[in-house]
Design a protein around this motif. Structure first.
Motif, PDB file in Angstrom:
ATOM      1  N   VAL A  27       0.841  -1.190   0.000  1.00 32.23           N
ATOM      2  CA  VAL A  27       0.000   0.000   0.000  1.00 32.23           C
ATOM      3  C   VAL A  27       0.880   1.245   0.000  1.00 32.23           C
ATOM      4  O   VAL A  27       1.831   1.363   0.783  1.00 32.23           O
ATOM      5  CB  VAL A  27      -0.948   0.017   1.222  1.00 32.23           C
ATOM      6  N   TYR A  28       0.549   2.183  -0.909  1.00 30.97           N
ATOM      7  CA  TYR A  28       1.278   3.438  -1.036  1.00 30.97           C
ATOM      8  C   TYR A  28       0.312   4.607  -0.844  1.00 30.97           C
ATOM      9  O   TYR A  28      -0.876   4.516  -1.160  1.00 30.97           O
ATOM     10  CB  TYR A  28       1.904   3.564  -2.430  1.00 30.97           C
ATOM     11  N   ALA A  29       0.859   5.715  -0.358  1.00 30.99           N
ATOM     12  CA  ALA A  29       0.153   6.990  -0.396  1.00 30.99           C
ATOM     13  C   ALA A  29       0.561   7.696  -1.677  1.00 30.99           C
ATOM     14  O   ALA A  29       1.745   7.716  -2.033  1.00 30.99           O
ATOM     15  CB  ALA A  29       0.497   7.833   0.816  1.00 30.99           C
ATOM     16  N   ALA A  30      -0.417   8.265  -2.373  1.00 29.00           N
ATOM     17  CA  ALA A  30      -0.125   8.912  -3.652  1.00 29.00           C
ATOM     18  C   ALA A  30      -0.971  10.163  -3.797  1.00 29.00           C
ATOM     19  O   ALA A  30      -1.965  10.356  -3.080  1.00 29.00           O
ATOM     20  CB  ALA A  30      -0.392   7.945  -4.805  1.00 29.00           C
ATOM     21  N   PHE A  31      -0.563  11.012  -4.741  1.00 24.05           N
ATOM     22  CA  PHE A  31      -1.294  12.245  -5.024  1.00 24.05           C
ATOM     23  C   PHE A  31      -1.900  12.149  -6.420  1.00 24.05           C
ATOM     24  O   PHE A  31      -1.199  11.922  -7.406  1.00 24.05           O
ATOM     25  CB  PHE A  31      -0.364  13.454  -4.940  1.00 24.05           C
ATOM     26  N   ASP A  32      -3.233  12.269  -6.479  1.00 27.11           N
ATOM     27  CA  ASP A  32      -3.941  12.229  -7.753  1.00 27.11           C
ATOM     28  C   ASP A  32      -3.818  13.597  -8.414  1.00 27.11           C
ATOM     29  O   ASP A  32      -4.434  14.576  -7.978  1.00 27.11           O
ATOM     30  CB  ASP A  32      -5.411  11.868  -7.508  1.00 27.11           C
ATOM     31  N   GLN A  33      -3.002  13.660  -9.469  1.00 30.31           N
ATOM     32  CA  GLN A  33      -2.736  14.934 -10.123  1.00 30.31           C
ATOM     33  C   GLN A  33      -3.937  15.457 -10.912  1.00 30.31           C
ATOM     34  O   GLN A  33      -4.010  16.651 -11.192  1.00 30.31           O
ATOM     35  CB  GLN A  33      -1.516  14.790 -11.049  1.00 30.31           C
ATOM     36  N   GLN A  34      -4.863  14.588 -11.254  1.00 29.42           N
ATOM     37  CA  GLN A  34      -6.042  15.033 -11.998  1.00 29.42           C
ATOM     38  C   GLN A  34      -7.107  15.613 -11.079  1.00 29.42           C
ATOM     39  O   GLN A  34      -7.716  16.638 -11.376  1.00 29.42           O
ATOM     40  CB  GLN A  34      -6.616  13.876 -12.821  1.00 29.42           C
ATOM     41  N   LEU A  35      -7.362  14.931  -9.963  1.00 29.98           N
ATOM     42  CA  LEU A  35      -8.405  15.383  -9.038  1.00 29.98           C
ATOM     43  C   LEU A  35      -7.855  16.197  -7.873  1.00 29.98           C
ATOM     44  O   LEU A  35      -8.615  16.669  -7.021  1.00 29.98           O
ATOM     45  CB  LEU A  35      -9.194  14.188  -8.506  1.00 29.98           C
ATOM     46  N   ASN A  36      -6.516  16.321  -7.795  1.00 33.47           N
ATOM     47  CA  ASN A  36      -5.864  17.187  -6.822  1.00 33.47           C
ATOM     48  C   ASN A  36      -6.170  16.796  -5.370  1.00 33.47           C
ATOM     49  O   ASN A  36      -6.525  17.626  -4.536  1.00 33.47           O
ATOM     50  CB  ASN A  36      -6.272  18.650  -7.064  1.00 33.47           C
ATOM     51  N   HIS A  37      -6.047  15.508  -5.078  1.00 39.74           N
ATOM     52  CA  HIS A  37      -6.197  15.043  -3.691  1.00 39.74           C
ATOM     53  C   HIS A  37      -5.395  13.759  -3.493  1.00 39.74           C
ATOM     54  O   HIS A  37      -5.001  13.098  -4.458  1.00 39.74           O
ATOM     55  CB  HIS A  37      -7.673  14.833  -3.334  1.00 39.74           C
ATOM     56  N   GLN A  38      -5.157  13.421  -2.225  1.00 41.92           N
ATOM     57  CA  GLN A  38      -4.356  12.246  -1.917  1.00 41.92           C
ATOM     58  C   GLN A  38      -5.231  10.992  -1.894  1.00 41.92           C
ATOM     59  O   GLN A  38      -6.407  11.037  -1.503  1.00 41.92           O
ATOM     60  CB  GLN A  38      -3.645  12.419  -0.569  1.00 41.92           C
ATOM     61  N   VAL A  39      -4.633   9.878  -2.289  1.00 42.94           N
ATOM     62  CA  VAL A  39      -5.325   8.593  -2.312  1.00 42.94           C
ATOM     63  C   VAL A  39      -4.377   7.522  -1.782  1.00 42.94           C
ATOM     64  O   VAL A  39      -3.173   7.759  -1.619  1.00 42.94           O
ATOM     65  CB  VAL A  39      -5.787   8.216  -3.738  1.00 42.94           C
ATOM     66  N   ALA A  40      -4.932   6.368  -1.523  1.00 43.19           N
ATOM     67  CA  ALA A  40      -4.137   5.182  -1.199  1.00 43.19           C
ATOM     68  C   ALA A  40      -4.214   4.231  -2.393  1.00 43.19           C
ATOM     69  O   ALA A  40      -5.265   4.084  -3.017  1.00 43.19           O
ATOM     70  CB  ALA A  40      -4.661   4.510   0.055  1.00 43.19           C
ATOM     71  N   ILE A  41      -3.088   3.597  -2.716  1.00 39.65           N
ATOM     72  CA  ILE A  41      -3.023   2.643  -3.826  1.00 39.65           C
ATOM     73  C   ILE A  41      -2.520   1.312  -3.284  1.00 39.65           C
ATOM     74  O   ILE A  41      -1.428   1.237  -2.712  1.00 39.65           O
ATOM     75  CB  ILE A  41      -2.094   3.138  -4.952  1.00 39.65           C
TER      76      ILE A  41
END
Length: 356
Positions: A27-41
């Motif tokens: 599991v990684y923390a990532a930043f969604d560059q399209q929706l401009n918010h953080q997500v988990a992958i």
């Protein structure tokens, strides 16, 4: 495929940091560059076709869930033999880490409050059509956010009750029900009841419970159940509350509470009440009647001094009452004689008045 910090996945997700790694994925923390918010992958790699099929089905199930104590799944993407599950990023610490930092069991009222906070999410899952069974409830999968909210995470093992037998066989030993370990029967709501009770047991005692397989082996060999009563590990746990936990961790599924709601109701009754034995010798919860509080007025009589307390007290005087007739009363006698005198005078006046 590189998932190093700073790399961009699928053309939009910039990897921020590694959150954790387990047998089912990373599991990684990532930043969604399209929706401009953080997500988990959650990253799965090298799994077979059966696993990929189950992952697709489970992602579809989880994507439709809406509950404040559950993370939301947004998307599932595949690249070659890798699969990426995109979901809410839940910041905070899991209860296992909090327990380790504390170094001691949590108080029963705290654990009960946490149980009541999580129960609606589990009940919500179990009331889906078909029901969704989490199958991996444990302290590591419960996160407390900085705001104090509890979130149940890691649905990598979730499955539908009525799903195919080709589901992934995996569990965390100390928290898994016997039917889940042996895979002899389908898991259901009672399987999650076992895991939930085992999780609360750990939080209340700071000890992992004896696993169901070890317990079953001991009983088959005529040895006592190695599951230690929570009261022996934390005296703050009431015997009634401990009895409810042990019952919820019964090896036969049909001996456990039928639902999370029923389990929480019994657990709450156990927290406030003491057990008694039924005619069958089984612990039952008896609700103590409410005791009315009566406010007493303060005494107006002055308190006795130390000298008065030490002095011998005289026995109370005996008061006797003597009944008297009305004629023995002086006032009554005076009135009677006065009336008689007046009447007599009037009679004499009537008799002798004509002679004058």
């Amino acid at each position: 495929m590189s998932l190093g910090v700073g790399s961009v996945l699928l053309g939009r997700y910039q990897i921020l940091r590694l959150i954790g790694q387990g047998g089912m994925g990373t599991v990684y923390a990532a930043f969604d560059q399209q929706l401009n918010h953080q997500v988990a992958i959650k990253y799965f790699r090298g799994q077979d076709a059966i696993f990929q099929s189950n992952l697709q089905r489970e992602a579809q199930i989880l994507a439709r869930l809406r509950h404040p104590s559950l993370p939301r799944v947004y998307d599932l993407q595949r690249v070659g033999d890798a699969a990426f599950l995109i979901m809410d990023l839940i910041e905070g610490e899991n209860l296992d880490s909090l327990l380790a930092q504390r170094g001691a069991a949590f108080e029963p009222d705290v654990v009960l409050a946490w149980a009541k906070a999580l129960a609606p999410a589990l009940s919500y899952l179990h009331h889906q059509t078909p029901p969704v069974i989490h199958r991996d409830i444990k302290p590591q999968n419960i996160i407390r956010t900085p705001e104090g909210q509890l979130i149940l995470v890691d649905f990598g093992l979730a499955k539908q009750w009525a799903s195919s037998n080709q589901s992934v066989v995996a569990y965390t030993l100390a928290y898994a029900a016997l039917e889940q370990i042996q895979a002899t029967s389908p898991v259901n709501q009672r399987s999650d009841v076992y895991s939930f009770a085992a999780t609360l047991y750990h939080l209340l005692t700071n000890c992992e419970p004896a696993d169901a397989l070890t317990r079953a082996s001991s009983l088959i060999n005529g040895q006592p159940d190695p599951l230690v009563n929570p009261v022996n590990l934390n005296p703050a746990v009431s015997p009634a509350m401990a009895a409810v936990l042990v019952q919820a961790m019964a090896l036969p599924a049909n001996e456990r509470p039928a639902s999370i709601d029923q389990f929480i109701q019994q657990l709450q009754q156990g927290f406030y009440n003491q057990p008694s034995l039924s005619s069958a010798g089984q612990p039952t919860i008896v609700q103590r009647p409410a005791v009315a509080t009566i406010a007493l007025l303060e005494a107006t009589k002055p308190a006795l001094s130390a000298k008065q307390i030490l002095q011998p007290q005289l026995p109370p005087q005996q008061i006797t009452y003597q009944e008297t007739t009305e004629m023995e009363d002086p006032l009554t006698r005076f009135l009677v004689f006065s009336i008689l005198f007046v009447v007599g005078a009037l009679l004499l006046l009537c008799l002798f008045a004509p002679n004058f």
